[in-house]
Write a protein that holds these residues in place. Structure first.
Motif, short mmCIF file in Angstrom:
data_model
loop_
_atom_site.label_atom_id
_atom_site.label_comp_id
_atom_site.label_asym_id
_atom_site.label_seq_id
_atom_site.Cartn_x
_atom_site.Cartn_y
_atom_site.Cartn_z
N LEU A 34 0.82 -1.21 0.00
CA LEU A 34 0.00 0.00 0.00
C LEU A 34 0.85 1.26 0.00
N MET A 35 2.18 1.11 -0.05
CA MET A 35 3.06 2.27 0.02
C MET A 35 3.62 2.65 -1.34
N VAL A 36 3.68 3.96 -1.58
CA VAL A 36 4.34 4.51 -2.77
C VAL A 36 5.24 5.62 -2.26
N VAL A 37 6.50 5.60 -2.66
CA VAL A 37 7.47 6.55 -2.13
C VAL A 37 7.89 7.56 -3.21
N ARG A 38 7.84 8.84 -2.85
CA ARG A 38 8.35 9.95 -3.67
C ARG A 38 7.72 10.08 -5.06
N ARG A 39 6.45 9.78 -5.18
CA ARG A 39 5.75 10.03 -6.44
C ARG A 39 4.25 9.99 -6.17
N TRP A 40 3.47 10.48 -7.13
CA TRP A 40 2.02 10.47 -7.00
C TRP A 40 1.49 9.07 -7.25
N PHE A 41 0.37 8.73 -6.62
CA PHE A 41 -0.30 7.46 -6.86
C PHE A 41 -0.89 7.43 -8.27
N THR A 42 -0.88 6.28 -8.89
CA THR A 42 -1.59 6.11 -10.16
C THR A 42 -3.03 5.71 -9.84
N GLN A 43 -3.91 5.83 -10.82
CA GLN A 43 -5.31 5.44 -10.63
C GLN A 43 -5.41 3.96 -10.25
N GLU A 44 -4.59 3.14 -10.89
CA GLU A 44 -4.60 1.70 -10.60
C GLU A 44 -4.17 1.42 -9.16
N GLU A 45 -3.17 2.14 -8.66
CA GLU A 45 -2.71 1.95 -7.28
C GLU A 45 -3.77 2.39 -6.28
N ILE A 46 -4.45 3.47 -6.58
CA ILE A 46 -5.52 3.94 -5.70
C ILE A 46 -6.65 2.92 -5.63
N CYS A 47 -7.05 2.39 -6.78
CA CYS A 47 -8.11 1.38 -6.81
C CYS A 47 -7.70 0.12 -6.07
N SER A 48 -6.46 -0.31 -6.25
CA SER A 48 -5.96 -1.50 -5.56
C SER A 48 -5.96 -1.30 -4.05
#
Length: 61
Positions: A34-48
């Motif tokens: 559930l972690m993303v470092v130093r960049r914006w979330f993508t739509q796919e990551e948000i949905c996941s």
């Protein structure tokens, strides 16, 4: 609760890597997927992430 919900919750938790947890001062669990470092979330990551949180919420309730 004990025969269906908790075993299913345990099964789900074993599928992901928990990189941090704490009981004090609040109960917190941070999962690696559930972690993303130093960049914006993508739509796919948000949905996941929303799907995973909804699964956990459904099991708890």
């Amino acid at each position: 609760m004990y025969s269906k919900v908790l075993p299913e919750f345990e099964r789900m938790l074993r599928q992901v890597d928990c990189i941090y947890h704490s009981l004090d001062p609040r109960q917190v669990m941070i999962f690696e997927d559930l972690m993303v470092v130093r960049r914006w979330f993508t739509q796919e990551e948000i949905c996941s992430a929303c799907r995973k949180l909804a699964e956990i919420h459904a099991i708890i309730i």
